[in-house]
Design a protein around this motif. Structure first.
Motif, PDB file in Angstrom:
ATOM      1  N   GLY A  75       0.839  -1.183   0.000  1.00 36.78           N
ATOM      2  CA  GLY A  75       0.000   0.000   0.000  1.00 36.78           C
ATOM      3  C   GLY A  75       0.876   1.235   0.000  1.00 36.78           C
ATOM      4  N   PRO A  76       0.277   2.418   0.143  1.00 38.99           N
ATOM      5  CA  PRO A  76       1.052   3.663   0.084  1.00 38.99           C
ATOM      6  C   PRO A  76       2.018   3.859   1.247  1.00 38.99           C
ATOM      7  CG  PRO A  76      -1.233   4.104   0.661  1.00 38.99           C
ATOM      8  CD  PRO A  76      -1.162   2.675   0.244  1.00 38.99           C
ATOM      9  N   ARG A  77       1.786   3.175   2.375  1.00 42.30           N
ATOM     10  CA  ARG A  77       2.630   3.378   3.547  1.00 42.30           C
ATOM     11  C   ARG A  77       3.639   2.264   3.770  1.00 42.30           C
ATOM     12  NH1 ARG A  77      -0.559   4.762   8.903  1.00 42.30           N
ATOM     13  NH2 ARG A  77      -0.993   6.616   7.635  1.00 42.30           N
ATOM     14  N   GLY A  78       3.311   1.048   3.319  1.00 41.14           N
ATOM     15  CA  GLY A  78       4.212  -0.068   3.575  1.00 41.14           C
ATOM     16  C   GLY A  78       3.733  -1.330   2.897  1.00 41.14           C
ATOM     17  N   SER A  79       4.365  -2.445   3.253  1.00 42.70           N
ATOM     18  CA  SER A  79       4.025  -3.719   2.616  1.00 42.70           C
ATOM     19  C   SER A  79       4.040  -4.840   3.645  1.00 42.70           C
ATOM     20  CB  SER A  79       5.019  -4.022   1.494  1.00 42.70           C
ATOM     21  OG  SER A  79       6.337  -4.167   2.008  1.00 42.70           O
ATOM     22  N   LEU A  80       3.419  -5.947   3.268  1.00 40.99           N
ATOM     23  CA  LEU A  80       3.395  -7.161   4.081  1.00 40.99           C
ATOM     24  C   LEU A  80       3.917  -8.302   3.219  1.00 40.99           C
ATOM     25  CD1 LEU A  80      -0.158  -6.711   5.638  1.00 40.99           C
ATOM     26  CD2 LEU A  80       2.017  -6.362   6.824  1.00 40.99           C
ATOM     27  N   GLU A  81       4.961  -8.949   3.679  1.00 42.25           N
ATOM     28  CA  GLU A  81       5.579 -10.017   2.902  1.00 42.25           C
ATOM     29  C   GLU A  81       5.056 -11.393   3.323  1.00 42.25           C
ATOM     30  OE1 GLU A  81       9.755  -9.584   3.451  1.00 42.25           O
ATOM     31  OE2 GLU A  81       9.897  -7.771   2.215  1.00 42.25           O
ATOM     32  N   LYS A  82       5.264 -12.349   2.452  1.00 43.68           N
ATOM     33  CA  LYS A  82       4.911 -13.749   2.702  1.00 43.68           C
ATOM     34  C   LYS A  82       3.456 -13.920   3.116  1.00 43.68           C
ATOM     35  CE  LYS A  82       9.640 -15.138   3.817  1.00 43.68           C
ATOM     36  NZ  LYS A  82      10.551 -15.787   4.788  1.00 43.68           N
ATOM     37  N   VAL A  83       2.577 -13.278   2.375  1.00 48.11           N
ATOM     38  CA  VAL A  83       1.143 -13.437   2.599  1.00 48.11           C
ATOM     39  C   VAL A  83       0.707 -14.738   1.924  1.00 48.11           C
ATOM     40  CG1 VAL A  83      -1.143 -12.459   2.214  1.00 48.11           C
ATOM     41  CG2 VAL A  83       0.803 -10.956   2.747  1.00 48.11           C
ATOM     42  N   ARG A  84       0.161 -15.651   2.697  1.00 55.46           N
ATOM     43  CA  ARG A  84      -0.158 -16.989   2.193  1.00 55.46           C
ATOM     44  C   ARG A  84      -1.321 -16.958   1.200  1.00 55.46           C
ATOM     45  NH1 ARG A  84       3.127 -20.905   2.441  1.00 55.46           N
ATOM     46  NH2 ARG A  84       3.551 -20.283   4.612  1.00 55.46           N
ATOM     47  N   ILE A  85      -1.180 -17.713   0.118  1.00 51.97           N
ATOM     48  CA  ILE A  85      -2.264 -17.897  -0.841  1.00 51.97           C
ATOM     49  C   ILE A  85      -3.047 -19.138  -0.435  1.00 51.97           C
ATOM     50  CG2 ILE A  85      -2.878 -18.296  -3.260  1.00 51.97           C
ATOM     51  CD1 ILE A  85      -0.153 -17.040  -3.985  1.00 51.97           C
ATOM     52  N   LEU A  86      -4.377 -19.038  -0.462  1.00 52.35           N
ATOM     53  CA  LEU A  86      -5.230 -20.184  -0.203  1.00 52.35           C
ATOM     54  C   LEU A  86      -5.805 -20.683  -1.520  1.00 52.35           C
ATOM     55  CD1 LEU A  86      -7.166 -19.129   3.029  1.00 52.35           C
ATOM     56  CD2 LEU A  86      -4.876 -20.110   2.793  1.00 52.35           C
ATOM     57  N   GLY A  87      -5.832 -21.979  -1.691  1.00 57.04           N
ATOM     58  CA  GLY A  87      -6.314 -22.567  -2.930  1.00 57.04           C
ATOM     59  C   GLY A  87      -7.586 -23.361  -2.715  1.00 57.04           C
ATOM     60  N   PRO A  88      -8.192 -23.766  -3.811  1.00 61.91           N
ATOM     61  CA  PRO A  88      -7.750 -23.573  -5.203  1.00 61.91           C
ATOM     62  C   PRO A  88      -8.031 -22.157  -5.703  1.00 61.91           C
ATOM     63  CG  PRO A  88      -9.841 -24.725  -5.134  1.00 61.91           C
ATOM     64  CD  PRO A  88      -9.416 -24.576  -3.716  1.00 61.91           C
ATOM     65  N   ALA A  89      -7.603 -21.868  -6.949  1.00 63.71           N
ATOM     66  CA  ALA A  89      -7.851 -20.554  -7.535  1.00 63.71           C
ATOM     67  C   ALA A  89      -9.348 -20.291  -7.609  1.00 63.71           C
ATOM     68  CB  ALA A  89      -7.229 -20.484  -8.936  1.00 63.71           C
ATOM     69  N   ARG A  90      -9.722 -19.029  -7.461  1.00 66.00           N
ATOM     70  CA  ARG A  90     -11.133 -18.642  -7.482  1.00 66.00           C
ATOM     71  C   ARG A  90     -11.445 -17.823  -8.733  1.00 66.00           C
ATOM     72  NH1 ARG A  90     -13.106 -17.090  -1.337  1.00 66.00           N
ATOM     73  NH2 ARG A  90     -12.507 -19.066  -0.338  1.00 66.00           N
ATOM     74  N   ASN A  91     -12.710 -17.414  -8.839  1.00 59.71           N
ATOM     75  CA  ASN A  91     -13.094 -16.619 -10.009  1.00 59.71           C
ATOM     76  C   ASN A  91     -12.765 -15.145  -9.844  1.00 59.71           C
ATOM     77  OD1 ASN A  91     -15.010 -15.940  -8.139  1.00 59.71           O
ATOM     78  ND2 ASN A  91     -16.781 -16.522  -9.375  1.00 59.71           N
ATOM     79  N   MET A  92     -12.333 -14.740  -8.645  1.00 60.21           N
ATOM     80  CA  MET A  92     -11.906 -13.357  -8.432  1.00 60.21           C
ATOM     81  C   MET A  92     -10.865 -13.317  -7.332  1.00 60.21           C
ATOM     82  SD  MET A  92     -15.106 -11.702  -6.338  1.00 60.21           S
ATOM     83  CE  MET A  92     -15.629 -12.392  -4.764  1.00 60.21           C
TER      84      MET A  92
END
Length: 217
Positions: A75-92
């Motif tokens: 975002g404009p102020r900072g970042s968050l690393e290693k944000v986990r992805i949950l599966g399976p892939a979705r439509n959005m």
């Protein structure tokens, strides 16, 4: 024992049975740390054409899993690393963070039911093969309870209903406006974010007591 005394005892027993069947419902609670759901299109932008998520661990909800893959959200102020992805892939694509996370990012995501991202906060996603700016998709997830239809029948609630849940444990705390979500694919479990869990010293072993809507009126 006279008739009046007997009637009084009967009424007390009936009242206790009613309370146990209609009020004090135990719900297992789970804490959802920041995470994201990606569409296949966005997954390929971030990880490369044709990329498929790889499974790290099954989640409690059938058919869902925590992937090995992570991304950075910014975002404009900072970042968050290693944000986990949950599966399976979705439509959005949808990214879920806590209020504390959003302050670090410098963004103001709304409190929303999962899947309702229209008009939500923008966010930048960064992967090993590319990045993408999403005009909407960042939310703070509404506390909710997953239920199968048979659970809903037992608890006497309907899909889309809001209830109150009183968490047990070291620091008792109540959650209002907890959304009921019903599907044959769901397993009984309440989901809260890390801010909510920290407020009540809640761990994965904590249970909550469901209180019907009319009891709060």
């Amino acid at each position: 024992m006279n008739e009046q005394a007997i009637q009084s005892i009967v009424e007390e027993i009936v009242s206790r049975l009613k309370d146990s069947s209609g009020k004090d419902h135990s719900i297992p609670m789970a804490v959802s740390a920041r995470h994201c759901h990606l569409s296949q299109r966005d997954l390929e932008i971030l990880f490369g054409t044709g990329y498929q998520l790889t499974e790290k661990a099954d989640l409690s909800q059938p058919g869902q899993f925590a992937a090995n893959e992570t991304i950075t959200i910014a975002g404009p102020r900072g970042s968050l690393e290693k944000v986990r992805i949950l599966g399976p892939a979705r439509n959005m694509t949808q990214v879920e963070v806590s209020r504390t996370d959003s302050i670090k990012l410098g963004l103001k995501p709304p409190l929303r039911e999962s899947g309702k991202i229209e008009g939500s906060s923008p966010v930048t996603l960064i992967g090993p093969k590319g990045s993408i700016y999403k005009k909407e998709g960042l939310i703070i997830a509404q506390a909710h309870i997953h239920m199968a239809p048979e659970d809903a029948e037992t608890f006497g609630v309907k899909n889309g209903e809001y209830v109150k849940v009183e968490a047990e444990g070291e620091r008792p705390i109540s959650f209002g406006n907890v959304l009921i979500r019903i599907s044959p694919r769901y397993r009984l479990e309440m989901h809260i974010d890390t801010d909510e869990a920290n407020a009540g010293l809640i761990t994965g072993k904590t249970a909550g007591r469901l209180v019907r809507q009319e009891e709060r009126l």
